[in-house]
Design a protein around this motif. Structure first.
Motif, PDB file in Angstrom:
ATOM      1  N   ALA A  83      27.875  55.738 -68.686  1.00 16.37           N
ATOM      2  CA  ALA A  83      26.751  56.399 -69.357  1.00 16.37           C
ATOM      3  C   ALA A  83      27.177  57.741 -69.941  1.00 16.37           C
ATOM      4  N   LEU A  84      27.935  58.512 -69.175  1.00 17.70           N
ATOM      5  CA  LEU A  84      28.385  59.827 -69.635  1.00 17.70           C
ATOM      6  C   LEU A  84      29.449  59.723 -70.719  1.00 17.70           C
ATOM      7  N   ILE A  85      30.366  58.764 -70.561  1.00 20.06           N
ATOM      8  CA  ILE A  85      31.418  58.584 -71.560  1.00 20.06           C
ATOM      9  C   ILE A  85      30.810  58.281 -72.924  1.00 20.06           C
ATOM     10  N   SER A  86      29.780  57.440 -72.934  1.00 21.04           N
ATOM     11  CA  SER A  86      29.141  57.088 -74.193  1.00 21.04           C
ATOM     12  C   SER A  86      28.654  58.331 -74.924  1.00 21.04           C
ATOM     13  N   LEU A  87      28.030  59.243 -74.189  1.00 24.31           N
ATOM     14  CA  LEU A  87      27.519  60.477 -74.789  1.00 24.31           C
ATOM     15  C   LEU A  87      28.653  61.416 -75.176  1.00 24.31           C
ATOM     16  N   ILE A  88      29.557  61.698 -74.236  1.00 26.76           N
ATOM     17  CA  ILE A  88      30.598  62.707 -74.445  1.00 26.76           C
ATOM     18  C   ILE A  88      31.536  62.324 -75.585  1.00 26.76           C
ATOM     19  N   GLU A  89      31.954  61.058 -75.639  1.00 22.25           N
ATOM     20  CA  GLU A  89      32.900  60.647 -76.679  1.00 22.25           C
ATOM     21  C   GLU A  89      32.273  60.698 -78.070  1.00 22.25           C
TER      22      GLU A  89
END
Length: 621
Positions: free
Chosen positions: A227-233
């Motif tokens: 979930a976080l990777i989707s946002l951060i990247e």
């Protein structure tokens, strides 16, 4: 076994205050002290039961179909009542499905396998069959339970005896005399969980294709890191092109407990669930009772009239289904979601356009929460905006004006508007340093093996959560991690002369950053085998060379403009890591074997900023 339990019982209080269960609970209410177990149990049980009603959630009668009045059948009533509900209309417009779902009889071998997989240490309700006994007698109990389960499916009635829950109050933080500082931990009969797991397999096989790729909670192959990777990247890609990014972090109150049963039934019907399966799930959700346990004393029973059952197996997937249509309504933004944590975010080249997009879709989301009986804490909504700008910005959500803040915690990770994550890593180091001080004080009373176990459990474990999100922290923060790691190894082995590399070799382990690279290699391998999730496929673009006979994927580097947002991104780092993985590991044909072998691999050829060495007068090479 008894020595192991004694060991953990002795050392845990030194390392973790979570282990200190409160044997005596004293509450203060209306200036009176409540201290007997019976009174405390009744007080807390009443508080847990009324937590949702105290939220004062109202129903919007304008979106209901009035034709439901007079209908006695609960399934037909729910379907008619919410036939014109915005969520139902959205589902029917977006889900073009000619298939339908009904539960089928359970096979005896599946019952036997589930009982064999029971963890004998799992808790169950008072005066119920202990998991250990059920597992030991599976050859006798399996045929009986097999018939019970299939009779339940055939009649569409979930047994009432499996709906009774024992609740234990667990202290959270702040004042222990305040009842609101306790959360309920619910335990259901172990047989109920066996039955639910078998039902869950059937539901998952049907519903998973309809669920959004960005629902990361309670799904196989998804976690908070995704979930976080989707946002951060996506943020890094936008910032690398000198764009802007923003997000509104939303806070819900008692999200799982506010779920409306009738609306859930109507949504399941819209997804294609037949009446027999809806009747079964309606039976599963209704006529549920719980009581609160304090030491060996129980409160009276109270009925749960809404929400999904806590501590259940089916509860999480039903919550995902309930939430799924929220992902269909956003027009200009995307959603970062895990369970009841929902964040609306967007990227844009223009700052004012970014704020307008976030405002627009946040308003739609807030309206969705209201229509779906969920309570949003508007005062606890937060805004974070990244990008080079000269002013502080805000967004307007209804009557609330939300100003941006430089850092916010999302899913346990401290995110700053420069995406450096140094503050988050330093906070991890602080926690690890506190545990290290404890280890230093008690180390003389333990063997090397015991000290090593404590180091892995309480110190190294601090750096195991969402590592791919913060792995590109600064050199100073990374040096702090290495310093703590080195000190802990010296204490474990009582070795104050060897170098850090020699200590790692003695421990047969690697630096934290190397472990992070290994974790990333596992994600790349899953993409290679096509067993990853949509989020990773979107981030890690691959192509296949016409000249590679083994058809190994090549991860595209892409064009990058900056170091912090371009070079320090997973989409760019993928090609670097994949190129240095030995071919013998790439040719492994299953994930489990790859995980085992990759943990023995030291990524010495990595060229990222944290792996480069510093040489005087030359710099980092």
């Amino acid at each position: 076994m008894s020595k192991t339990r004694l060991f953990w019982k002795t050392v845990k209080p030194f390392f973790s205050n979570k282990d200190c269960s409160r044997k005596t609970i004293k509450l203060v209410e209306d200036n009176e002290v409540i201290q007997t177990d019976k009174d405390v149990a009744e007080t807390l049980n009443c508080f847990f039961q009324n937590a949702v009603s105290n939220l004062e959630i109202t129903e919007n009668s304008l979106i209901l179909n009035k034709n439901y009045i007079g209908i006695l059948d609960p399934i037909e009533k729910a379907v008619v009542k919410y036939g014109k509900h915005p969520s139902i209309l959205t589902i029917k417009n977006r889900i073009l499905n000619n298939e339908t779902f009904s539960f089928v009889p359970i096979v005896l071998s599946d019952v036997e396998n589930e009982i064999r997989r029971i963890d004998p240490k799992k808790a169950t309700t008072d005066r119920n069959i202990p998991p250990k006994i059920l597992k030991a007698s599976f050859s006798i109990s399996s045929p009986i339970l097999h018939k019970l389960f299939n009779d339940s499916i055939e009649t569409s009635i979930f047994p009432d005896s499996l709906k009774l829950a024992d609740v234990t109050p667990v202290f959270k933080k702040k004042d222990p005399s305040e009842k609101s500082n306790y959360r309920p931990v619910s335990v259901l009969p172990i047989i109920s969980k066996v039955f639910e797991k078998l039902i869950l397999k059937q539901i998952n096989a049907y519903i998973q294709p309809f669920l959004s790729s960005y629902i990361c909670g309670f799904r196989k192959g998804f976690n908070t890191q995704h979930a976080l990777i989707s946002l951060i990247e996506k943020w890094k890609k936008s910032l690398d092109s000198k764009g802007f990014c923003g997000a509104v972090l939303m806070d819900l109150s008692k999200a799982f407990d506010t779920l409306n049963h009738e609306l859930l039934i109507a949504k399941l019907h819209a997804y294609g669930f037949q009446k027999d399966s809806l009747s079964f799930l309606h039976s599963y959700l209704t006529n549920r009772w719980q009581r609160t346990k304090v030491n060996s004393t129980f409160s009276s029973w109270s009925e749960l009239i809404q929400g999904v059952p806590q501590g259940s197996v089916l509860g999480p997937v039903l919550f995902n289904i309930y939430l799924n249509d929220m992902f269909f309504l956003n027009e200009w933004t995307e959603i970062c979601n895990f369970a009841d944590d929902t964040t609306i975010y967007a990227c844009d080249t223009d700052l004012s356009n970014l704020c307008n997009r976030i405002e627009h879709d946040s308003t739609l989301t807030i309206e969705w929460f209201e229509n779906n009986y969920m309570k949003l804490n508007k005062d606890k909504c937060h805004l974070i905006v990244a990008g080079h700008k000269h002013e502080t910005v805000f967004v307007q959500l209804g009557q609330n004006k939300i100003w941006e803040s430089p850092t916010q915690k999302l899913l346990g990770i401290e995110i700053d508007n420069s995406l450096k994550f140094d503050e988050h890593v330093l906070s991890l180091c602080k926690k690890a340093g506190q545990k290290l001080s404890v280890l230093a004080r008690v180390s003389s009373f333990m063997s090397v093996n015991q000290r090593r176990i404590l180091m892995k459990t309480f110190i190294e474990a601090q750096f195991n959560y969402c590592t791919l999100v913060w792995m590109f922290c600064g050199r100073k923060a990374n040096s702090k991690i290495n310093n703590i790691h080195e000190r802990s190894l010296r204490i474990v082995y009582s070795d104050y002369h060897s170098s850090f590399e020699e200590l790692l070799e003695k421990d047969n382990s690697f630096k934290v950053h190397y472990k992070n690279i290994q974790s990333f290699a596992i994600e790349l391998f899953k993409v290679k085998l096509n067993v990853s999730n949509r989020i990773m496929y979107d981030i890690l673009e691959t192509r296949y060379s016409n000249y590679n006979l083994r058809s190994q994927p090549i991860f595209n580097e892409g064009n990058v403009n900056t170091s912090n947002y371009g070079l320090n991104s997973l989409r760019y780092f993928a090609s670097i890591v994949w190129s240095i993985i030995p071919m013998s590991l790439k040719n492994i044909d299953n994930v489990e074997k790859f995980k085992s072998e990759i943990k023995k691999w030291k990524p010495k050829e990595c060229s990222c900023k944290l792996c480069r060495s510093f040489i005087q007068n030359l710099g980092y090479i």
